[in-house]
Design an enzyme around this catalytic site. Structure first.
Site, PDB file in Angstrom:
ATOM      1  CE  LYS A 176      -1.912   2.913   2.593  1.00  0.00           C
ATOM      2  NZ  LYS A 176      -1.855   4.096   1.712  1.00  0.00           N
ATOM      3  CD  GLU A 251      13.031   0.891   9.711  1.00  0.00           C
ATOM      4  OE1 GLU A 251      13.427   1.859  10.388  1.00  0.00           O
ATOM      5  OE2 GLU A 251      13.690  -0.146   9.552  1.00  0.00           O
ATOM      6  CB  CYS A 285      12.682   9.053   8.734  1.00  0.00           C
ATOM      7  SG  CYS A 285      13.635   7.990   7.668  1.00  0.00           S
ATOM      8  CD  GLU A 385       9.501  12.839  11.858  1.00  0.00           C
ATOM      9  OE1 GLU A 385       8.339  12.422  11.968  1.00  0.00           O
ATOM     10  OE2 GLU A 385      10.418  12.194  11.322  1.00  0.00           O
TER      11      GLU A 385
HETATM   12  P1  NAD Z   1       1.900   8.403   7.805  1.00  0.00           P
HETATM   13  O1  NAD Z   1       2.099   7.621   9.035  1.00  0.00           O
HETATM   14  O2  NAD Z   1       0.845   9.431   7.792  1.00  0.00           O
HETATM   15  O3  NAD Z   1       1.578   7.441   6.591  1.00  0.00           O
HETATM   16  C1  NAD Z   1       2.436   6.400   6.184  1.00  0.00           C
HETATM   17  C2  NAD Z   1       1.632   5.352   5.452  1.00  0.00           C
HETATM   18  O4  NAD Z   1       0.692   4.785   6.366  1.00  0.00           O
HETATM   19  C3  NAD Z   1       0.805   5.901   4.285  1.00  0.00           C
HETATM   20  O5  NAD Z   1       0.768   4.932   3.261  1.00  0.00           O
HETATM   21  C4  NAD Z   1      -0.574   6.046   4.916  1.00  0.00           C
HETATM   22  O6  NAD Z   1      -1.630   5.998   3.974  1.00  0.00           O
HETATM   23  C5  NAD Z   1      -0.610   4.841   5.827  1.00  0.00           C
HETATM   24  N1  NAD Z   1      -1.554   4.931   6.940  1.00  0.00           N
HETATM   25  C6  NAD Z   1      -1.990   6.047   7.584  1.00  0.00           C
HETATM   26  N2  NAD Z   1      -2.883   5.701   8.552  1.00  0.00           N
HETATM   27  C7  NAD Z   1      -2.977   4.344   8.525  1.00  0.00           C
HETATM   28  C8  NAD Z   1      -3.713   3.388   9.277  1.00  0.00           C
HETATM   29  N3  NAD Z   1      -4.535   3.751  10.254  1.00  0.00           N
HETATM   30  N4  NAD Z   1      -3.549   2.078   8.986  1.00  0.00           N
HETATM   31  C9  NAD Z   1      -2.711   1.684   8.016  1.00  0.00           C
HETATM   32  N5  NAD Z   1      -2.015   2.539   7.250  1.00  0.00           N
HETATM   33  C10 NAD Z   1      -2.129   3.858   7.513  1.00  0.00           C
HETATM   34  O7  NAD Z   1       3.317   9.035   7.422  1.00  0.00           O
HETATM   35  P2  NAD Z   1       3.667   9.992   6.192  1.00  0.00           P
HETATM   36  O8  NAD Z   1       3.164  11.357   6.508  1.00  0.00           O
HETATM   37  O9  NAD Z   1       3.259   9.347   4.908  1.00  0.00           O
HETATM   38  O10 NAD Z   1       5.259   9.963   6.226  1.00  0.00           O
HETATM   39  C11 NAD Z   1       5.999  10.761   7.071  1.00  0.00           C
HETATM   40  C12 NAD Z   1       6.453   9.995   8.300  1.00  0.00           C
HETATM   41  O11 NAD Z   1       7.141   8.820   7.925  1.00  0.00           O
HETATM   42  C13 NAD Z   1       7.437  10.774   9.143  1.00  0.00           C
HETATM   43  O12 NAD Z   1       7.102  10.656  10.496  1.00  0.00           O
HETATM   44  C14 NAD Z   1       8.757  10.100   8.861  1.00  0.00           C
HETATM   45  O13 NAD Z   1       9.716  10.233   9.874  1.00  0.00           O
HETATM   46  C15 NAD Z   1       8.344   8.695   8.670  1.00  0.00           C
HETATM   47  N6  NAD Z   1       9.359   7.961   7.903  1.00  0.00           N
HETATM   48  C16 NAD Z   1      10.151   7.053   8.558  1.00  0.00           C
HETATM   49  C17 NAD Z   1      11.152   6.378   7.873  1.00  0.00           C
HETATM   50  C18 NAD Z   1      12.045   5.371   8.558  1.00  0.00           C
HETATM   51  O14 NAD Z   1      12.656   4.566   7.855  1.00  0.00           O
HETATM   52  N7  NAD Z   1      12.152   5.365   9.871  1.00  0.00           N
HETATM   53  C19 NAD Z   1      11.342   6.622   6.521  1.00  0.00           C
HETATM   54  C20 NAD Z   1      10.533   7.566   5.887  1.00  0.00           C
HETATM   55  C21 NAD Z   1       9.536   8.214   6.602  1.00  0.00           C
END
Ligand code: NAD
Length: 482
Positions: A176, A251, A285, A385
């Protein structure tokens, strides 16, 4: 006006519309305009994709030798390289990253599949001395259907970090992508079919987190969830996945420290530090968004850091020479701007940036990189963050204080350490609570080495051979000799 292409879901080896018939616009963050229509997946589509993956898990894929699986992944790697320009262009238009960044990322995506192609037939078990007669040994088996959920900041690359090991280990998957950035994942599915991946082994269902992502987390036939995204969503996923006892790796977010000692090579350090927080417009991140600088070199560091930041070229991602493109969305830019207001209200000094460029850039979601000095350890801009081009710089007096400040965070993903003192490198590396640390360098990701976070930055380690543990069950067998 030419009609926009519609990208459908990829389920069971076919391009199919969403069960609801719904579509939405994929947006170019550089000008806010629609670049494609995308089928919007929901719970019914996730169910169809999971069932296709469950069927494929006991189909021809399960009978392939590990070497044959590896060869398919190697062909996929080659196809990514052959289609690199197209993929990079798609990523740039959909995620707003510069073309040179997108090209690097597509190259890394190809490298990831190449690496795990080689790993497919190198997963060994153990023989265990359990008694005088008979033998104990372990088998590594695929977990089953894996749900892979990824964010928008490195859309294809992060997907490959999960797909590579999951497929190398013989699992089947439902991916997804983020609703904002689904295009390269959908194109990858086509390339994977061309590479010979059997139908149903890889399914791609873009859609919202709630209703689409959540359906994947809750589906009883999914055995494993691998998630990259925010700590807030990751926390919900860990709880929801417990109901069906899924394996979970996470992650999550970060607030990584960049620790600069007074004996650092300041020229190298400033040049790398600027990119370690502002690369990808700060939407990383691992962004070193807290710069902790020894008092003796604090003023010099701040002065040089600001001067270098002011030279960064913010511009259209498709234009040669642009170094930072727009943020992913208007919503994200507004969020980052709120933090800049908060920083000023909290009393940190905004030395440059934090402005919305006008002229030709006015329609995109651009923001100039912002540098705060004099930040305090308890300010929101140093604790939360921001996920945008904002750095908070603060001074420290000695090694102990540097370590205390570095660890004074709910997060523990990444960090950098700048010093020429070997003893200090060893002491501070041990003391800092992060999953990844680079010394005299700003790079966090090496595909051969484990990557992941301490504390609220996650659970589990991706990349390297460690990632294979996330996608295998270990079966312990005892064979009696009598
Ligand atoms: P997000 O958590 O809003 O969304 C990430 C993914 O999860 C998207 O595909 C979203 O549609 C899905 N999602 C959201 N709610 C969900 C639910 N209830 N159930 C299942 N899936 C759900 O994050 P974002 O805004 O897309 O990305 C930014 C965040 O990602 C930042 O906090 C960043 O630090 C983190 N990030 C971490 C890493 C790492 O490797 N540690 C890498 C990249 C980004």
């Amino acid at each position: 006006m030419t009609a926009l292409k519609t990208w459908k879901l990829w389920i069971g080896g076919k391009s199919v519309p969403a069960a609801s018939g719904r579509t939405y616009d994929a947006i170019n963050p550089a000008d806010g305009k629609a670049i494609a229509r995308v089928a919007e997946g929901g719970a019914a589509d996730i169910d169809a994709a999971v069932r296709a993956a469950a069927e494929a898990a006991v189909g021809p894929w399960s009978r392939l030798t590990p070497r044959a699986r590896g060869k398919i992944l190697l062909r996929l790697s080659t196809l990514i390289r052959e289609n690199l320009d197209e993929l990079a262009f798609l990523e740039t238009r959909n995620a707003g990253k510069t073309l040179s960044d997108s090209r690097d990322e597509m190259g890394l995506a190809a490298d990831v599949f190449e690496y795990y192609a080689g790993a497919a037939n190198k997963q060994f078990g153990e023989t265990i001395p359990v008694g005088p007669s008979g033998v104990g040994f372990t088998l590594r088996e695929p977990v089953g259907v894996c749900g892979l959920i990824v964010p928008w900041n490195f859309p294809l690359v992060i997907a490959t970090w999960k797909l590579g090991p999951a497929l190398a280990c013989g699992n089947t998957v439902v991916l997804k992508p983020s609703q904002e950035t689904p295009l390269t994942a959908l194109r990858l599915a086509e390339l994977a079919a061309e590479a010979g991946l059997p139908e149903g082994v890889l399914n791609v269902v873009p859609g919202p987190g709630s209703g689409c992502g959540s359906a994947l987390v809750e589906h009883p036939l999914v055995r494993k969830i691998s998630f990259t995204g925010s700590t807030k969503t990751g926390t919900w996923i860990a709880k929801a996945a417990a109901d069906t006892m899924k394996r979970v790796s996470l992650e999550l977010g970060g607030k990584s420290p960049n620790i600069v000692f007074d004996d650092a090579d300041l020229d190298l350090c400033v040049e790398k530090s600027v990119w370690s927080v502002f690369g990808n417009a700060g939407q990383d991140c691992c962004a070193r968004s807290r710069a902790l600088v020894h008092r003796k070199v604090y003023d010099k560091f701040v002065e040089r850091f600001v001067a270098r930041t002011k030279k960064i070229v913010v511009g259209p991602p498709e234009k040669k020479g642009s170094q930072i493109g727009p943020l992913i969305s208007l919503h994200q830019r507004e969020r980052v701007c709120r933090y800049i207001d908060i920083g000023e209200t909290e009393g940190a000094e905004l030395l440059c940036g934090g402005k919305l460029p006008g002229g030709a850039l006015a329609k995109g979601f651009y923001l100039t990189p912002a540098v705060f000095a004099g930040a305090g350890a308890n300010m929101k801009i140093t604790r939360e963050e921001i996920f945008g081009p904002v750095v908070a710089i603060m001074p420290f007096k000695d090694e102990d204080e540097a370590i205390t400040l570095a660890n004074d965070s709910p997060y523990g993903l990444s960090g950098s350490l700048w010093t020429r003192d070997v003893g200090r490198v060893l002491r501070v590396s041990r003391a800092v609570q992060t999953g990844v640390l680079s010394v005299n360098s700003s790079s966090s990701v090496h595909l051969e080495a484990p990557f992941g976070g301490y504390k609220s930055s996650g659970v589990g380690r991706e990349l390297g051979l460690k990632a294979l543990d996330l996608y295998t069950e270990i079966k312990s067998v005892f064979v009696s000799g009598v």
